[in-house]
Design an enzyme around this catalytic site. Structure first.
Site, mmCIF file in Angstrom:
data_model
loop_
_atom_site.group_PDB
_atom_site.id
_atom_site.type_symbol
_atom_site.label_atom_id
_atom_site.label_comp_id
_atom_site.label_asym_id
_atom_site.label_seq_id
_atom_site.Cartn_x
_atom_site.Cartn_y
_atom_site.Cartn_z
ATOM 1 N N HIS A 159 -18.343 108.593 -45.225
ATOM 2 C CA HIS A 159 -18.664 109.913 -44.679
ATOM 3 C C HIS A 159 -19.585 110.754 -45.560
ATOM 4 C CE1 HIS A 159 -16.734 112.637 -41.374
ATOM 5 N NE2 HIS A 159 -18.047 112.611 -41.296
ATOM 6 N N ASP A 211 -11.679 114.545 -38.023
ATOM 7 C CA ASP A 211 -11.343 113.862 -39.280
ATOM 8 C C ASP A 211 -9.905 114.203 -39.670
ATOM 9 O OD1 ASP A 211 -13.572 113.400 -42.127
ATOM 10 O OD2 ASP A 211 -11.478 112.769 -41.948
ATOM 11 N N HIS A 240 -9.317 114.482 -42.687
ATOM 12 C CA HIS A 240 -9.669 115.198 -43.924
ATOM 13 C C HIS A 240 -10.765 116.230 -43.652
ATOM 14 C CE1 HIS A 240 -8.573 110.943 -44.774
ATOM 15 N NE2 HIS A 240 -7.797 111.494 -45.688
ATOM 16 N N ASP A 250 -13.172 116.996 -45.995
ATOM 17 C CA ASP A 250 -14.408 116.546 -46.672
ATOM 18 C C ASP A 250 -15.213 117.722 -47.194
ATOM 19 O OD1 ASP A 250 -15.144 113.659 -44.493
ATOM 20 O OD2 ASP A 250 -13.402 114.194 -45.727
ATOM 21 N N HIS A 257 -17.470 110.955 -50.450
ATOM 22 C CA HIS A 257 -17.132 111.025 -49.011
ATOM 23 C C HIS A 257 -16.097 112.112 -48.731
ATOM 24 C CE1 HIS A 257 -13.432 108.064 -48.874
ATOM 25 N NE2 HIS A 257 -13.375 108.853 -49.932
ATOM 26 N N ASP A 289 -15.064 110.864 -37.973
ATOM 27 C CA ASP A 289 -14.474 109.944 -38.948
ATOM 28 C C ASP A 289 -13.381 109.176 -38.222
ATOM 29 O OD1 ASP A 289 -13.445 110.349 -42.388
ATOM 30 O OD2 ASP A 289 -12.896 108.779 -40.973
ATOM 31 N N ASP A 326 -10.919 107.748 -39.151
ATOM 32 C CA ASP A 326 -9.560 107.982 -39.656
ATOM 33 C C ASP A 326 -8.906 109.224 -39.041
ATOM 34 O OD1 ASP A 326 -10.540 109.130 -42.991
ATOM 35 O OD2 ASP A 326 -10.128 110.324 -41.212
ATOM 36 N N GLU A 386 -16.698 105.491 -41.482
ATOM 37 C CA GLU A 386 -15.483 105.038 -42.167
ATOM 38 C C GLU A 386 -14.764 103.857 -41.515
ATOM 39 O OE1 GLU A 386 -14.524 105.950 -45.220
ATOM 40 O OE2 GLU A 386 -15.708 107.751 -45.596
HETATM 41 N N1 LIG Z 1 -9.652 114.462 -49.972
HETATM 42 C C1 LIG Z 1 -9.778 113.172 -50.581
HETATM 43 C C2 LIG Z 1 -9.978 112.109 -49.469
HETATM 44 C C3 LIG Z 1 -11.360 112.163 -48.836
HETATM 45 C C4 LIG Z 1 -11.474 111.283 -47.597
HETATM 46 C C5 LIG Z 1 -12.906 111.173 -47.140
HETATM 47 B B1 LIG Z 1 -13.085 110.800 -45.615
HETATM 48 O O1 LIG Z 1 -12.552 111.848 -44.800
HETATM 49 O O2 LIG Z 1 -14.489 110.728 -45.314
HETATM 50 O O3 LIG Z 1 -12.428 109.595 -45.290
HETATM 51 C C6 LIG Z 1 -8.558 112.873 -51.430
HETATM 52 C C7 LIG Z 1 -7.310 112.764 -50.632
HETATM 53 N N2 LIG Z 1 -6.069 112.964 -51.398
HETATM 54 C C8 LIG Z 1 -6.184 112.686 -52.834
HETATM 55 C C9 LIG Z 1 -4.824 112.877 -53.555
HETATM 56 C C10 LIG Z 1 -3.754 112.022 -52.909
HETATM 57 C C11 LIG Z 1 -3.687 112.275 -51.419
HETATM 58 C C12 LIG Z 1 -5.045 112.076 -50.794
HETATM 59 C C13 LIG Z 1 -10.941 113.158 -51.535
HETATM 60 O O4 LIG Z 1 -11.118 112.127 -52.194
HETATM 61 O O5 LIG Z 1 -11.622 114.186 -51.638
HETATM 62 MN MN LIG Z 2 -11.222 111.064 -43.264
HETATM 63 MN MN LIG Z 3 -14.405 111.997 -43.399
#
Ligand SMILES: N[C@](CCCC[B-](O)(O)O)(CCN1CCCCC1)C(=O)O
Ligand SMILES: [Mn+2]
Ligand SMILES: [Mn+2]
Ligand SMILES: [Mn+2]
Length: 305
Positions: A96, A119, A121, A123, A136, A227, A229, A272
């Site tokens: 992403h 999503d 998340h 992001d 991402h 996304d 997911d 993703e």
């Molecule tokens: N918010 C997260 C996940 C990002 C997902 C990107 B996507 O939406 O494109 O797939 C971290 C998530 N978080 C980290 C601590 C443990 C729980 C999950 C991050 O790495 O910033």
């Molecule tokens: Mn996501």
């Molecule tokens: Mn995403």
């Protein structure tokens, strides 16, 4: 309306191999032929060729900034070309972080665009709030004018000028936010329909309110950044960061049907899909099939026939 497809086999916005195979698996599910069968004129621009930038050093926790920046510059140029050719642009990811280039390039052609971000998340981490350093999880933070002063100088990112304001984006499907993201969304007053709102209001009201919010001052091009997911892992498990309690298959299609019904879809990211994260062949095909159905529903496939 004509459609332009761009493959973006990019994985450097995160650390799980396989997401670069997304475009290939989606094409192998005959997306182009299926869109053609719906009566659309489809031009497949093929896959962009992404190379790692040499001497790409991590900057604090963020990894491979020059490579991520360069890939997104390439994608931005490609998306801008597709828009200049009068086509609705479909970007097949890839992780992403690609939304940086996709939305930037789209805004270069259509500065009045708005964004629907589907999503699990948000992001919207900045390099300083990100718990992982993975790009991402950050694309939205580079695009918002209101966050510009909070983004440090990053090698390879100097070309990115924010092209969105907080009221120009709506989230649907959120259920896994980091503390910094939650603060930013609340502080900026960004419209967000988490899975709680999906449960409380139903997807019908969510789509009605999301579109009202974005289109209240009149029609404008929609950039749908989807996304995979966002969809429940029982339907789309083959992805890097699965989170339970997601959109049902029906809800995932309904979102696309409603965006199609606005007649304003101008660009779509489907990102993703990671075939290497499926435990079985069936898990991979279920995920790819969900992605294909999102695209087909964005372009007029209807369950009512
Ligand atoms: N918010 C997260 C996940 C990002 C997902 C990107 B996507 O939406 O494109 O797939 C971290 C998530 N978080 C980290 C601590 C443990 C729980 C999950 C991050 O790495 O910033
Ligand atoms: Mn996501
Ligand atoms: Mn995403
Ligand atoms: Mn058409």
């Amino acid at each position: 309306h004509p459609i332009g497809i761009v493959g973006a086999p990019f994985a450097r916005g995160q650390r799980k191999d396989g997401v670069e195979k997304g475009p290939d698996y989606i094409r192998r599910a005959r997306l182009v032929a299926k869109l053609g069968a719906q009566g659309h004129q489809v031009k497949d621009y093929g896959d962009l060729k992404f190379e790692d930038v040499p001497n790409d050093e991590p900057l604090g926790r963020v990894k491979m900034p020059k490579t991520v920046g360069s890939a997104n510059k390439q994608l931005a140029d490609a998306v801008k070309t597709v828009k200049k050719n009068g086509q609705t642009c479909v970007v097949l990811g890839g992780d992403h972080s690609l939304a940086i280039g996709s939305i930037y390039g789209h805004a270069a052609a259509r500065p009045d665009l708005c964004v629907v971000w589907v999503d699990a998340h948000a992001d919207i981490n900045t390099p300083l709030t990100s718990p992982t350093g993975n790009f991402h999880g950050q694309p939205v933070s580079y695009l918002l004018r209101e966050l510009h002063s909070k983004i440090p100088v990053i090698p390879g990112f100097s070309w990115i000028k924010p092209c969105l304001s907080a009221q120009d984006i709506v989230y649907i499907g959120l259920r896994d936010l980091d503390p910094g993201e939650h603060y930013i969304i609340k502080h900026l007053g960004i419209k967000a329909f988490s899975m709680t709102e999906v449960d409380r209001l139903g997807i019908g009201r969510v789509m009605e309110e999301a579109c009202d919010h974005l289109l209240s001052k009149g029609k404008r091009p929609i950039h749908l950044s989807y996304d995979i997911d966002a969809i429940d892992p029982s339907v789309s498990p083959a992805t890097g960061t699965p989170v339970k309690g997601g959109l049902t298959y029906r809800e995932s299609v309904y979102v696309a049907e409603e965006i199609c019904r606005t007649g304003l879809l101008s660009a779509l990211d489907v990102v993703e899909v990671n075939p290497d994260r499926g435990k079985t062949e069936e898990e991979v095909s279920s995920t790819v099939s969900a992605a294909v159905d999102v695209v087909l529903s964005c372009f007029g496939q209807l369950r009512e026939g």
